[in-house]
Design an enzyme around this catalytic site. Sequence first.
Site, PDB file in Angstrom:
ATOM      1  N   GLY A 109      42.087  42.849  28.059  1.00 21.89           N
ATOM      2  CA  GLY A 109      41.442  43.919  28.811  1.00 21.89           C
ATOM      3  C   GLY A 109      41.811  45.263  28.217  1.00 21.89           C
ATOM      4  N   LYS A 110      41.150  46.295  28.626  1.00 27.05           N
ATOM      5  CA  LYS A 110      41.536  47.648  28.207  1.00 27.05           C
ATOM      6  C   LYS A 110      40.868  48.642  29.134  1.00 27.05           C
ATOM      7  CE  LYS A 110      44.033  49.538  24.912  1.00 27.05           C
ATOM      8  NZ  LYS A 110      45.185  48.941  24.223  1.00 27.05           N
TER       9      LYS A 110
END
Length: 429
Positions: A109-110
């Site tokens: 994720g980011k």
Amino acid sequence: MAVAVNSQLNPLENAERQFEEAAARLKLDSGVKEMLKRPRRATIQWLPVMMDDGTIRLFEGFRVQHNIARGPAKGGIRFHPDVSLEEVSALASWMTWKCAVADIPFGGGKGGIRVDPRTLSKGEVERLTRRYAADLSDLFGPESDVPAPDVNTGEREMAWIADTYSMHERRTELGVVTGKPLEVGGSAGRREATGRGVMICVEQICQYLKMPLKGTRVAVQGFGNVGGVSADLLARECGAKIVAASDVSGAVCNDAGIDVPALLKHSAENRRGVAGFAGAKPLSGSILEYDCDILVPAALENQITSDNAGRVRARIIAEGANGPTTPDADKILEERGVHVIPDILCNAGGVTVSYFEWVQNRMGFYWPEAEVNARLREKMVKAFGDVIAMKERTDAATRDGAKLSLRIAAYMVAIQRVLRVHELRGMYA
Ligand code: NAD
């Protein structure tokens, strides 16, 4: 001199090109390939924040979950004026592959907010961070999506996120975020973990290439968490000589070796950066082209491109940053025999100790720093060995003598691991 970020280079296209090359070697079928390439979920938030002067300003925020087959999405939050959904998507996919190379039970994720935090007061940064965390409190959670620091965020922001999420949950939930201060459930060794992982990878590649590390000339682009710690550890624990360092304030060099603790102290004072450091000369050319054996890009994406790859003088590039080398530059570096330790391996130390932090939060039992560092070393050495083994196996099976880069080898290791979990879990239709 600070190196400008080339906004025309699209990190998402670069990430997809790297993935495609590995996918082709693994002969993935097209449906599987699409599933592994596209993000599982990408969100945009418009965040209203009350400024100190009483006006309201809207900020654009993003969170992308790329793949969550192996565990909760894991990835940092970046505050930067150039943040975009495409950049965050690229960074999220790199997190999927990084967690798989490091073999930790997370997906990728980011997140990011398009902002230059230096233009805001501390109170404004806090309200913005808390608004972002509150807006995403349905996605975030120790079992679903666990953020961490990235460019321009650190322990302070992570503590605010843990607090905001905990207020919403009506109980203290420290495992929702990693990279927290020690007193708020952080892990010993987390702050240094990415730089320590870079150091371990450099040690490993020097052993592999039978090249001495002591006295080796190192240049470091970006002198924040990753670059500063990498420089410090490479000098202090390996006896390498840091000959040049840069950040947004400028670049400095000293062929006799920079006193890294003194530079860290200078740069931290009033957050003034490396410029003006008395123990080195100002560097007028590009640090990427500086005469050195090992180059550690530890700033942002797209720094080594087809324009300058031919002028890189280092024999080894240790990617502290995510995506610092474009695919076109990779080809030039390969032809020139430059060894690139790819980001998804080289900077995996941070997320590895984030994993340890998450484990410690869930156990409520905290490890001494020496134990964290020993476990980190074990993970990094194993990951490095797995990538080398993939390269050597593939090279041995290739008839035309072409050599596999460490980047594509790392992708192949990662894709196989993620794919295996998809196969075992089956398709929920
Ligand atoms: P940071 O904000 O602590 O430091 C970034 C540094 O880069 C600063 O010194 C800044 O001045 C410098 N910089 C920015 N633009 C520059 C430019 N154009 N030229 C030269 N220097 C420039 O951020 P960080 O956490 O050290 O992250 C750096 C890189 O490492 C990013 O790519 C990030 O995604 C990656 N990374 C960070 C971690 C982590 O644990 N913090 C983990 C893995 C990867």
